[in-house]
Design a protein around this motif. Structure first.
Motif, PDB file in Angstrom:
ATOM      1  N   PHE A 169      -8.650  -1.954   5.789  1.00  0.00           N
ATOM      2  CA  PHE A 169      -8.039  -2.865   4.823  1.00  0.00           C
ATOM      3  C   PHE A 169      -6.754  -2.284   4.258  1.00  0.00           C
ATOM      4  CE2 PHE A 169     -12.625  -3.025   4.713  1.00  0.00           C
ATOM      5  CZ  PHE A 169     -12.916  -4.378   4.780  1.00  0.00           C
ATOM      6  N   LEU A 170      -5.839  -3.172   3.901  1.00  0.00           N
ATOM      7  CA  LEU A 170      -4.794  -2.735   2.999  1.00  0.00           C
ATOM      8  C   LEU A 170      -5.487  -2.365   1.698  1.00  0.00           C
ATOM      9  CD1 LEU A 170      -1.950  -5.366   3.557  1.00  0.00           C
ATOM     10  CD2 LEU A 170      -2.062  -2.983   4.385  1.00  0.00           C
ATOM     11  N   ARG A 171      -5.050  -1.287   1.087  1.00  0.00           N
ATOM     12  CA  ARG A 171      -5.735  -0.771  -0.100  1.00  0.00           C
ATOM     13  C   ARG A 171      -5.958  -1.845  -1.172  1.00  0.00           C
ATOM     14  NH1 ARG A 171      -4.122   4.547  -3.341  1.00  0.00           N
ATOM     15  NH2 ARG A 171      -5.252   4.200  -5.276  1.00  0.00           N
ATOM     16  N   GLU A 172      -4.878  -2.641  -1.451  1.00  0.00           N
ATOM     17  CA  GLU A 172      -5.026  -3.589  -2.568  1.00  0.00           C
ATOM     18  C   GLU A 172      -6.006  -4.716  -2.209  1.00  0.00           C
ATOM     19  OE1 GLU A 172      -2.244  -2.412  -1.308  1.00  0.00           O
ATOM     20  OE2 GLU A 172      -1.073  -4.054  -0.465  1.00  0.00           O
ATOM     21  N   VAL A 173      -6.120  -5.042  -0.926  1.00  0.00           N
ATOM     22  CA  VAL A 173      -7.073  -6.082  -0.492  1.00  0.00           C
ATOM     23  C   VAL A 173      -8.513  -5.602  -0.735  1.00  0.00           C
ATOM     24  CG1 VAL A 173      -7.971  -7.297   1.549  1.00  0.00           C
ATOM     25  CG2 VAL A 173      -5.498  -7.131   1.163  1.00  0.00           C
ATOM     26  N   LEU A 174      -8.781  -4.346  -0.389  1.00  0.00           N
ATOM     27  CA  LEU A 174     -10.140  -3.809  -0.589  1.00  0.00           C
ATOM     28  C   LEU A 174     -10.438  -3.640  -2.076  1.00  0.00           C
ATOM     29  CD1 LEU A 174     -12.690  -2.768   0.844  1.00  0.00           C
ATOM     30  CD2 LEU A 174     -11.697  -0.479   0.778  1.00  0.00           C
TER      31      LEU A 174
END
Ligand code: CTP
Ligand code: MG
Length: 234
Positions: A169-174
């Motif tokens: 995941f992109l960090r902010e999505v997770l």
């Protein structure tokens, strides 16, 4: 963008019945955790590994990691897990470093996942997919049933995939998926479903048979057979 990997290893392994947390159950003479770390450390793209361990076994976990780690990389942090898988992932998220822009979440139960599977997931995130899961076609016919066992539907098998980890995941999505603001957060058997439930896109890439999930003693026997069969070397 740096890639961090959260290895969730805090489960108790009830169904395996090894008399110890699953992460420390022996497979061909080594704990599952050691096998899992060898695969991860073999993946050049991962620069930070966060091991989420059973709270009472942090020192044991540190010893296993030190034994497997050759050289100074990647950076390894060890944190105590929570009451369920979601809480353990959240404990891992709290240990992210500032530079970690892509985050993989991986189950220690899939300890034979090969380095190339990690690379495939990372590549797909780098290529623009905000959430990526490995999947394989299912071989069983899958039926939807009600509480009484009455069959409600039989989905077309061609459209089904068995989903594995590592999930990327992109960090902010997770982080958003696991945030208390997400009504879907809390109970989930994987992380991608939290993204799906809020309308996010999740991309499936080809999984790998070696990333099988060790749940029962039969799975452990299968994993031992894979390890001993040179043609499956990871
Ligand atoms: N896990 C975790 N923290 C928990 C529960 C599970 O980190 N509180 C991790 C497990 O270590 C495992 C993954 O989540 O890598 C998937 O869980 P599962 O296969 O169910 O493992 P266990 O919970 O250990 O097994 P069981 O359910 O049989 O007790
Ligand atoms: Mg469990």
């Amino acid at each position: 963008m740096n890639v961090a990997l959260i290895l969730v290893a805090a489960g108790s392994g009830e169904r395996l019945g090894a008399g110890m947390p699953k992460a420390f159950a022996p497979l061909c003479g080594e704990p599952l955790l050691a096998h899992a770390l060898r695969g991860i450390f073999g993946c050049a793209g991962v620069s930070h590994v966060i091991i989420v361990a059973p709270g009472a076994h942090l020192d044991e976990c540190r010893e296993v990691a030190a034994r497997v780690l050759a050289g100074g990389r990647p950076l390894v942090d060890i944190v105590a897990g929570g009451a369920d898988r979601c809480a353990s992932v959240e404990a891992g998220l709290s240990a992210l470093r500032q530079d970690d822009g892509i985050v993989l979440v991986h189950d220690v139960a899939r300890c034979l996942a090969p380095a190339e599977l990690f690379e495939r997931v990372i590549s797909a995130v780098r290529a623009g997919s905000p959430a990526v899961v490995p999947g394989l076609p299912v071989t069983d016919t899958v039926k939807v049933v009600d509480a009484a066992g009455l069959v409600l539907a039989t989905p077309d098998r061609d459209s089904l995939r068995g989903i594995q980890t590592p999930q990327g995941f992109l960090r902010e999505v997770l982080q958003q998926a696991h945030s208390p603001a997400n009504p879907a957060a809390g109970s989930a058997t994987d992380d991608a479903v939290l993204v799906e439930r809020t309308g996010g896109h999740v991309q499936v890439v080809t999984g790998d048979d070696r990333a099988l999930k060790i749940t029962s003693p039969l799975d452990l026997a299968l994993a031992a057979a894979l390890l001993q069969d040179g043609s499956y070397a990871g």
